[in-house]
Design a protein around this motif. Structure first.
Motif, PDB file in Angstrom:
ATOM      1  N   VAL A 167       0.829  -1.215   0.000  1.00  0.00           N
ATOM      2  CA  VAL A 167       0.000   0.000   0.000  1.00  0.00           C
ATOM      3  C   VAL A 167       0.860   1.261   0.000  1.00  0.00           C
ATOM      4  O   VAL A 167       0.484   2.289  -0.567  1.00  0.00           O
ATOM      5  CB  VAL A 167      -0.955  -0.008   1.209  1.00  0.00           C
TER       6      VAL A 167
ATOM      7  N   GLU B 191      -8.352   2.172   5.942  1.00  0.00           N
ATOM      8  CA  GLU B 191      -7.858   2.956   4.816  1.00  0.00           C
ATOM      9  C   GLU B 191      -8.845   4.054   4.431  1.00  0.00           C
ATOM     10  O   GLU B 191      -8.444   5.175   4.086  1.00  0.00           O
ATOM     11  CB  GLU B 191      -7.590   2.040   3.631  1.00  0.00           C
TER      12      GLU B 191
ATOM     13  N   LEU C  92       0.624   2.530   6.160  1.00  0.00           N
ATOM     14  CA  LEU C  92      -0.430   3.539   6.033  1.00  0.00           C
ATOM     15  C   LEU C  92      -0.024   4.823   6.743  1.00  0.00           C
ATOM     16  O   LEU C  92      -0.276   5.924   6.258  1.00  0.00           O
ATOM     17  CB  LEU C  92      -1.742   3.006   6.608  1.00  0.00           C
TER      18      LEU C  92
END
Length: 424
Positions: free
Chosen positions: A113, A250, A215
């Protein structure tokens, strides 16, 4: 912090075997992130003989580069895990070892990610979709029979043969470099344990913690902010490794991008050494988020939705840091009878940006000395304005040096046009 001298030496130590497709992966996926010059240095390093000492001077002369270019390129290559740098300082020169790693495959890159999120900052969705198609593989046929020969059928191995009992030799394989996210797991768990004391290091799998750290790095959120995103979407009853509902985490991270005070990059603070009412207020401007500062000006009451929208416009759209936004809000409220006219505030914000004002103290001096006559003090270290995101403050201020009482706030109203009286 690395520093190079022409007399320093280095050697390369590849930590991975490289494939013939790596150059394609580097140009398609890594060039948009680090730039083609950094990749040129990476290619040059891979051509050096492993384990042999080379001086920076000879390496740069051969490749027509400079120390500055090499340093900036290495920083970028290290950030994406293509290089890891190690140094031993000697009496006359430093000895560097550059560990070289293979790039991620397209699937590894897209599954990460942090990498795919960063790539989206540089390439639009059409280009990313084109890359996905370029490296896509056709699926195995569902309506065909697998008639492949088996290993046992072809070789008929005798596993009692001593050759199968011998120790296997050691050699190299494919390996990608680790990414340094700077994520503090302990701070993250402390924030979660304040919500629920059941949280501990065993609450998460290593894969979950890695994804949370990625993240955090991708969106530049603090550990405390990530804890606030994870907590509502964590289910203790589920099996370890699947307790975090990452799609919702997310989504919260993306939805909160508007609120720049959640981000962890600090804004430049004012040099204030006095303890007067104005000095304490300027420290509060440097410490509190715009929402918290406005709430404090309103005796703890929640700001109106229109005022919240203005704060978002000033910080997110126009790029004011938290201290500058707080100074602007303070000035407008005290000069407009407690009101926050949007157009007026935006006009002043634009003036602050054009003047290159960076600290709340400079902003207060700008307001009090006359906006037309004010000139920002010259600085060799800071010749141009730098707009940065503001840090997430602590929820409560107990430090008397940062706190300001209602009485002190009232006293401050009379000091507004004489900031040098309270702040130095």
């Amino acid at each position: 912090m690395k520093e190079f001298s022409p007399s320093d030496v280095f050697e390369v130590r590849p930590q991975s075997l490289f494939s013939s497709r790596d150059r394609d992966y580097l140009l398609d996926f890594y060039a948009p992130l680090v730039g083609i010059k950094a990749l040129a240095f990476y290619f040059a390093l891979t051509e050096e003989s492993a384990g042999e000492a080379v001086s920076f001077e000879s390496f740069l002369k051969k490749n027509q580069g400079s120390l500055g270019e090499l340093l900036s390129s290495l920083n970028a290559l290290e950030a994406v895990g293509l290089v890891a740098s190690y140094v031993k300082q000697g009496e006359k020169f430093a000895y560097f070892v550059f560990a070289l790693y293979a790039p991620k495959t397209p699937k590894e890159f897209f599954d990460n990610v942090l990498f795919i999120g960063t790539l989206r900052k540089y390439l639009d969705n059409d280009k990313i979709d084109a890359l996905s198609r370029k490296y896509a593989l056709l699926p195995l046929p569902n309506d065909f029979a697998n008639v492949s020969e088996g290993f046992r059928d072809y070789f008929s191995p005798d596993f009692d043969d001593p050759v199968f009992q011998e120790e296997t030799p050691k050699t190299g394989g494919r390996k990608t470099g680790a990414i340094q996210t700077g994520f503090d797991k302990n701070a993250f768990l402390r924030a979660l344990s304040e919500q629920d004391p059941r949280f501990n290091l065993d609450s998460f799998s290593e894969e979950e913690l890695v994804k949370i750290a990625r993240l955090s790095a991708l969106y530049s959120y603090s550990e405390e902010t990530m804890a606030s995103f994870v907590y509502p979407h964590y289910v203790f009853a589920k099996e370890k490794g699947s307790r975090v509902d990452f799609p919702y985490v997310e989504k919260d991270a993306k939805d909160s991008l508007r609120f720049s005070y959640l981000h962890k990059t600090p804004a430049k603070k004012s040099e204030v050494h006095d303890d007067g009412a104005l000095a304490r207020t300027i420290r509060a401007m440097d410490t509190l988020s715009p929402v918290e500062f406005l709430s404090k000006l309103q005796k703890g009451n929640k700001p109106a939705s229109s005022d919240l929208a203005l704060l978002e416009e000033l910080t997110v759209e126009m790029g004011l840091s938290a201290p500058l936004c707080n100074a602007l809000v303070f000035y407008v409220i005290t000069t407009k009878d407690g009101q926050l006219p949007n157009k007026y505030a935006e006009k002043i914000a634009a003036s602050l940006m054009r003047k290159g004002i960076e600290t709340s103290l400079d902003a207060m001096n700008y307001f009090s000395m006359g906006k037309k006559t004010y000139t920002k003090p010259a600085s060799v270290e800071n010749p141009a304005p730098v707009v940065v995101e503001e840090t997430k403050p602590s929820a409560t201020l107990t430090d008397q040096e940062k706190a300001i009482t209602d009485a002190q706030f009232d006293e401050l109203m009379g000091e507004l046009y004489n900031p040098t009286k309270g702040a130095k």
